[in-house]
Design an enzyme around this catalytic site. Structure first.
Site, PDB file in Angstrom:
ATOM      1  N   HIS A  38       1.356  -1.399  -2.279  1.00 18.42           N
ATOM      2  CA  HIS A  38       1.469  -0.591  -3.787  1.00 18.42           C
ATOM      3  C   HIS A  38       1.099  -1.766  -4.584  1.00 18.42           C
ATOM      4  O   HIS A  38       0.628  -1.496  -5.541  1.00 18.42           O
ATOM      5  CB  HIS A  38       2.663   0.016  -4.121  1.00 18.42           C
ATOM      6  CG  HIS A  38       3.972  -0.925  -3.910  1.00 18.42           C
ATOM      7  ND1 HIS A  38       5.085  -1.212  -3.085  1.00 18.42           N
ATOM      8  CD2 HIS A  38       4.447  -1.895  -5.592  1.00 18.42           C
ATOM      9  CE1 HIS A  38       5.874  -1.761  -3.813  1.00 18.42           C
ATOM     10  NE2 HIS A  38       5.386  -2.236  -4.989  1.00 18.42           N
ATOM     11  N   ASP A  68       3.086   1.172   3.431  1.00 15.04           N
ATOM     12  CA  ASP A  68       3.687   0.619   2.530  1.00 15.04           C
ATOM     13  C   ASP A  68       3.250  -1.106   2.884  1.00 15.04           C
ATOM     14  O   ASP A  68       3.631  -1.958   1.965  1.00 15.04           O
ATOM     15  CB  ASP A  68       4.649   0.238   1.320  1.00 15.04           C
ATOM     16  CG  ASP A  68       4.415   0.503   0.109  1.00 15.04           C
ATOM     17  OD1 ASP A  68       3.420  -0.607  -0.647  1.00 15.04           O
ATOM     18  OD2 ASP A  68       5.534  -0.475  -0.658  1.00 15.04           O
ATOM     19  N   SER A 141       9.031  -7.383  -4.572  1.00 14.00           N
ATOM     20  CA  SER A 141       8.236  -6.587  -3.940  1.00 14.00           C
ATOM     21  C   SER A 141       7.316  -7.087  -2.885  1.00 14.00           C
ATOM     22  O   SER A 141       6.543  -7.969  -3.494  1.00 14.00           O
ATOM     23  CB  SER A 141       7.058  -5.120  -4.648  1.00 14.00           C
ATOM     24  OG  SER A 141       8.268  -4.402  -4.754  1.00 14.00           O
TER      25      SER A 141
END
Length: 363
Positions: A38, A68, A141
């Site tokens: 993402h 992801d 992330s």
């Protein structure tokens, strides 16, 4: 634990795109950077930078929307002495085990949070995650979750909104599987099909968009449309090009650019809600003693310097330029930003050499 953290310092990577920023980590033996999909989706290439890695472009060579995950490949090889990252065994984890998260939250370089595993098998959308309380914030992330032995046991993926340090990391077993599937697939840029779970290479994808195994639509990173700024962002990038900057390396998320000029770091941001364009040059840090002369100098310069102003942010000296978008044109913008870049490097040297300020690199 300190030795483990120091070992990872060379392996943690900052990632920036025109749309977002995040974290990744090196796998030197595979010549890849691991991150979240993402963060890099809709990009063929992204900007990467590390503690010993100069800012450069990296190609997105694998996209895995199911788990992801994404893999990046840089233009040149990693340094020979880059520490090897060990992938551990998440199935050996128990609730209460201590873990460490490393990343770049909110753009802060190399931030570390520690916590414990709360749940080793929290299911979200049919995928099992490690739930823990090592704080995850925007920018974390894609970074690694590490156990006490210094092994990567997860990839930080998401935090819970309004949650009190509730974070989720993808167990390393999924990363190991993705690496094996990536390695065994045909050469080229690759993508995992969410429908049938196969990893396919661009040479296999039918009509550049359909999985050869099940016919479902897949999105190859190599076919992502090139980023095209619009409006004021386009004007800002145009003037940056005119004064000799590489805008591809400067982009750091929406309406945000970072320029290194000499020893100064310059952040340019455009606030659409107010129409304000800000250029903030982060110079040196204040000296620890005899601060009065440097304050007097900054106050005098604020009075005498046109279009620029000094401020202090914590210990950093900041030289700022403010422009409202309705007054921005190529000629005026070039003059103002070139002036900011030149004076930033000049003042950095003056403040260190004459007033005893400290170079930011030493911090």
């Amino acid at each position: 634990m300190k030795a483990i953290i120091d070992r990872y310092r060379d392996s943690i990577i900052q990632i920036a795109t025109p749309y977002s920023t995040g974290t990744g980590f090196l796998l030197p033996d595979r010549q890849l950077v691991v991150t979240n999909n993402h963060i890099v989706q809709d990009n063929r290439e992204v900007v990467v930078r590390g503690d010993r890695l100069p800012k450069q472009l990296a190609t997105v060579v694998y996209a895995d929307p199911r788990y992801d995950l994404a893999f990046l490949r840089m233009q040149g090889p990693f340094e020979a002495d880059t520490a090897t990252v060990t992938l551990g065994d998440d199935e050996a984890l128990s609730e209460g085990d201590v873990v460490v998260s490393i990343g770049h939250p909110f753009g802060l370089e190399f931030s570390i949070t520690q916590g414990v595993i709360s749940n080793t098998s929290r299911e979200v959308d049919r995928i099992r995650y490690l739930q823990h309380d090592a704080a995850l914030n925007p920018g974390n992330s894609g970074g690694p979750l590490i156990n006490r032995d210094g092994e990567v046991i997860g990839v930080n993926t998401l935090g819970m909104e309004q949650g009190d340090n509730i974070g989720f990391s993808l167990p390393v077993r999924y990363l190991k599987r993705a690496l094996a599937d990536y390695q065994s697939a045909k050469p080229g840029v690759k993508v995992r099909c969410e429908a049938c779970d196969n990893v396919v290479a661009e040479q296999e994808v039918e009509n550049e968009q359909y999985c050869p195994h099940c016919g479902a639509k897949v999105y190859l990173p190599s076919l992502a449309e090139a980023y095209e700024p619009v409006g004021v962002a386009e004007s800002i990038e145009e003037l940056l090009v005119e004064i000799g900057q590489d805008v591809r390396l400067s982009r750091r998320g929406p309406n945000n650019w970072e320029i290194i000029e000499g020893s100064a770091r310059i952040n340019i941001t455009y606030h659409e809600d107010t129409g304000l364009i800000m250029g903030d040059a982060y110079l040196c840090a204040l000296p620890q003693t005899d601060i009065k002369p440097i304050y007097e100098f900054l106050l005098r310069e604020n009075f005498e310097t046109e279009n620029l102003s000094f401020s202090i942010k914590e210990q950093d000296v900041v030289l700022s330029l403010l422009i409202f978008d309705r007054y921005l044109n190529l000629s005026t913008g070039m003059k103002l930003f070139r002036h900011l870049f030149e004076r930033a490097d000049y003042y950095d040297n003056v403040l260190v050499e004459k007033y005893g300020a400290r170079w930011r690199q030493e911090e």
